[in-house]
Design an enzyme around this catalytic site. Structure first.
Site, mmCIF file in Angstrom:
data_model
loop_
_atom_site.group_PDB
_atom_site.id
_atom_site.type_symbol
_atom_site.label_atom_id
_atom_site.label_comp_id
_atom_site.label_asym_id
_atom_site.label_seq_id
_atom_site.Cartn_x
_atom_site.Cartn_y
_atom_site.Cartn_z
ATOM 1 N N MET A 9 0.906 -1.082 -0.123
ATOM 2 C CA MET A 9 -0.111 -0.513 0.112
ATOM 3 C C MET A 9 1.129 1.438 -0.048
ATOM 4 S SD MET A 9 -2.793 -1.095 2.762
ATOM 5 C CE MET A 9 -1.502 -1.396 3.975
ATOM 6 N N ASP A 10 0.726 1.722 -0.724
ATOM 7 C CA ASP A 10 2.359 2.531 -1.445
ATOM 8 C C ASP A 10 2.343 4.107 -1.716
ATOM 9 O OD1 ASP A 10 4.661 3.900 -1.130
ATOM 10 O OD2 ASP A 10 5.546 3.544 -3.184
ATOM 11 N N GLY A 11 2.179 4.989 -0.891
ATOM 12 C CA GLY A 11 1.576 6.616 -1.416
ATOM 13 C C GLY A 11 1.287 7.582 -0.970
#
Length: 234
Positions: A9-11
């Site tokens: 779960m990046d960003g």
């Protein structure tokens, strides 16, 4: 349909920065996306969802950010526990728990105990986790068994190592599909052993913008692939 989907779960921080919002609001938005993903996975019949919530390397981030995330994990666990029970979702947390705050460790134990018999979806949350850590702890456990005379060095094989990995908490320990958001093209020390034959999908959307449409795009891509596991393919 994949049985096990893993997500990096990046960003969250970039999402907040683009909008002139605080880092905290970025992570809050990311938690909302996770709730929506859980609903989608339940509806689609996916059996295991593993999410990379906090890397072992993330401890090096500013203390104010780390403290907020620990608080968010605890609050999210407490707020969602009734929903997990109602929706028949089992929760497990993997990673080096020795570094977690005492109250969070207690909340995790309570959530795992309260949901241990649920079977619709198994949510595995990786906190203070890295793929390298997982392999090292597996080797450490095996070494202790050899030291105690429970195993011979000649007994050590691939199957034995797999039994000691932390994803052995689920009946489907190997992700069929890994999704990483934010356009980054790497696995970032996540489930290194378990991803040996996993199909990879890299989404351009930042995690708070990742919704059902993006999930369906990833699943459609997965369904169009031919998985050979090293064998010959036509």
């Amino acid at each position: 349909m994949p049985k096990h989907v893993a997500v990096i779960m990046d960003g969250n921080r970039r999402w907040a920065k683009q909008r002139g919002l605080s880092m905290e609001l970025g992570y809050e938005a990311g938690l909302k996306s996770l709730r929506e993903l859980l609903k989608s996975c339940c509806n689609l019949g996916i059996r295991v969802l593993t999410v990379f919530a906090f890397s072992a390397d993330n401890w090096s981030r500013p203390k104010v950010e780390v403290d907020f995330l620990m608080s968010l994990f605890g609050r999210g666990t407490e707020d969602e526990l009734k929903n997990f029970v109602r929706e028949d979702i089992r929760v497990s947390v993997i990673g080096d728990s020795s570094k977690l705050p005492t109250n969070l460790k207690e909340q995790i134990i309570d959530a795992e105990e309260a949901t241990k018999n649920n079977s619709r979806l198994h949510l595995i949350v990786a906190i203070s986790y890295s793929g390298q850590y997982d392999i090292v702890q597996a080797c450490h456990n095996i070494a202790l068994k050899v030291k105690d005379g429970l195993l011979e060095p000649s007994d050590i094989n691939q199957s034995l190592i797999e039994q000691e990995l932390e994803t052995n908490c689920t009946i489907f320990p190997y992700p069929d599909l890994l999704i990483r958001t934010s356009g980054e093209l790497r696995v970032s020390n996540f489930l290194l052993w378990q991803l040996a034959y996993t199909e990879l999908f890299f989404a351009k959307a930042l995690w708070p913008d990742f919704g059902e449409a993006e999930l369906l795009e990833a699943l459609q891509s997965f369904q169009q692939r031919r998985r050979r596991y090293g064998g010959e393919g036509s």
